[in-house]
Scaffold this motif. Structure first.
Motif, PDB file in Angstrom:
ATOM      1  N   LYS A  19       0.594  -0.987   0.133  1.00  0.00           N
ATOM      2  CA  LYS A  19      -0.013   0.099   0.083  1.00  0.00           C
ATOM      3  C   LYS A  19       0.995   1.294  -0.018  1.00  0.00           C
ATOM      4  O   LYS A  19       0.810   2.113  -1.217  1.00  0.00           O
ATOM      5  CB  LYS A  19      -1.263   0.215   1.399  1.00  0.00           C
ATOM      6  N   SER A  20       1.768   1.518   1.164  1.00  0.00           N
ATOM      7  CA  SER A  20       2.165   3.019   0.901  1.00  0.00           C
ATOM      8  C   SER A  20       3.318   3.034  -0.636  1.00  0.00           C
ATOM      9  O   SER A  20       3.745   4.255  -0.785  1.00  0.00           O
ATOM     10  CB  SER A  20       3.474   2.729   2.507  1.00  0.00           C
ATOM     11  N   SER A  21       4.448   1.621  -1.040  1.00  0.00           N
ATOM     12  CA  SER A  21       4.510   1.891  -2.252  1.00  0.00           C
ATOM     13  C   SER A  21       4.293   1.634  -3.252  1.00  0.00           C
ATOM     14  O   SER A  21       4.511   2.593  -4.100  1.00  0.00           O
ATOM     15  CB  SER A  21       5.184   0.254  -2.576  1.00  0.00           C
ATOM     16  N   SER A  37       7.566  -0.115   7.588  1.00  0.00           N
ATOM     17  CA  SER A  37       6.060   0.163   7.570  1.00  0.00           C
ATOM     18  C   SER A  37       6.047   0.992   8.591  1.00  0.00           C
ATOM     19  O   SER A  37       6.372   2.260   9.002  1.00  0.00           O
ATOM     20  CB  SER A  37       5.364  -0.939   8.662  1.00  0.00           C
ATOM     21  N   THR A  38       4.735   1.933   8.224  1.00  0.00           N
ATOM     22  CA  THR A  38       3.775   2.523   8.193  1.00  0.00           C
ATOM     23  C   THR A  38       3.993   2.527  10.057  1.00  0.00           C
ATOM     24  O   THR A  38       3.281   1.419  10.229  1.00  0.00           O
ATOM     25  CB  THR A  38       2.617   2.902   7.612  1.00  0.00           C
ATOM     26  N   ILE A  39       3.075   3.420  10.698  1.00  0.00           N
ATOM     27  CA  ILE A  39       3.516   3.881  12.003  1.00  0.00           C
ATOM     28  C   ILE A  39       2.299   4.044  12.433  1.00  0.00           C
ATOM     29  O   ILE A  39       1.478   3.567  13.015  1.00  0.00           O
ATOM     30  CB  ILE A  39       4.500   4.499  12.787  1.00  0.00           C
ATOM     31  N   TRP A  60      -5.454   8.532   2.313  1.00  0.00           N
ATOM     32  CA  TRP A  60      -5.336   8.442   3.160  1.00  0.00           C
ATOM     33  C   TRP A  60      -4.093   6.492   2.913  1.00  0.00           C
ATOM     34  O   TRP A  60      -5.138   6.020   2.636  1.00  0.00           O
ATOM     35  CB  TRP A  60      -6.047   8.097   3.923  1.00  0.00           C
ATOM     36  N   ASP A  61      -2.814   6.814   3.177  1.00  0.00           N
ATOM     37  CA  ASP A  61      -2.220   4.979   3.702  1.00  0.00           C
ATOM     38  C   ASP A  61      -2.983   5.169   4.811  1.00  0.00           C
ATOM     39  O   ASP A  61      -1.674   5.284   5.829  1.00  0.00           O
ATOM     40  CB  ASP A  61      -0.957   5.760   3.153  1.00  0.00           C
ATOM     41  N   THR A  62      -3.547   3.949   4.936  1.00  0.00           N
ATOM     42  CA  THR A  62      -4.370   3.932   6.454  1.00  0.00           C
ATOM     43  C   THR A  62      -2.467   2.750   7.092  1.00  0.00           C
ATOM     44  O   THR A  62      -2.078   1.520   5.776  1.00  0.00           O
ATOM     45  CB  THR A  62      -5.123   2.422   6.470  1.00  0.00           C
TER      46      THR A  62
HETATM   47 MG    MG Z   1       2.372   1.207   4.446  1.00  0.00          MG
END
Ligand code: MG
Ligand code: GDP
Length: 170
Positions: A19-21, A37-39, A60-62
């Motif tokens: 997702k973040s990528s 990894s997203t915090i 929104w990147d959850t």
């Molecule tokens: Mg992520």
């Protein structure tokens, strides 16, 4: 003219699916082999010009929703669009994606534009989820489907542009 649109878009899916990528590739044109990894949820905005409108996507990147499912509604509430991401090398992530689809069908905005993204399509030799099964699932559930790669850029712009095209006009 009156052809400017703001739309909240949320990314949902298992941890590690990319997702973040996908967001990083779309917004900044970058890819990290070891994406931290997203915090917490990260927010990005990107404006796209599609044929009849300018669309500002508030993305929104959850994170955390993967483990703490109760957080999820806070992310998708008010969203006009969602990208549900799975990893083509993980059947588990595909099953998880189906659960997200069900949840959005029950709780989400009924007019939500929803995309199913089979990410990591560059990893063909490790593929576990076939294109055919994902496409037929998407068709049955009114989603649009694309296989993507944040690594090689395949379909990354296209999936966001397609969302922008499908958003209901005011
Ligand atoms: Mg992520
Ligand atoms: P998230 O937890 O869903 O946000 O996933 P991340 O964006 O953090 O990505 C998890 C891992 O998968 C990272 O090591 C990324 O570099 C890798 N990754 C993400 N997208 C791709 C892709 O399209 N292809 C490949 N080969 N790896 C990817």
């Amino acid at each position: 003219g009156n052809n400017h649109l703001n739309a909240k878009l949320v990314l949902l899916g298992d941890m590690g699916t990319g997702k973040s990528s996908l967001v990083l590739r779309f917004v900044k044109g970058q890819f990290l082999e070891f994406q931290e990894s997203t915090i917490r949820a990260a927010f990005f905005s990107q404006t796209l010009a599609v044929s009849d409108a300018t669309v500002k996507l508030e993305i929104w990147d959850t994170a955390g929703q993967e483990r703490y499912h109760s957080l999820a509604p806070m992310y998708y509430r008010g969203a006009a669009a969602a990208i549900i991401v799975y990893d083509i090398t993980s059947t588990e992530s595909f099953e998880r994606a189906k659960k997200w689809v069900l949840e959005l069908q029950k709780q989400g905005n009924p007019n939500m534009v929803t995309a199913l993204a089979g990410n990591k399509v560059d990893l063909q030799d490790k593929r576990k989820v076939t294109t055919e099964e994902a496409r037929s699932y998407a068709d049955e559930n009114g989603l649009f489907f694309m296989e993507t790669s944040a690594k090689t850029t395949v379909n990354v712009n296209d999936i966001f542009v397609e969302i922008a095209r499908r958003l209901p006009r005011a």
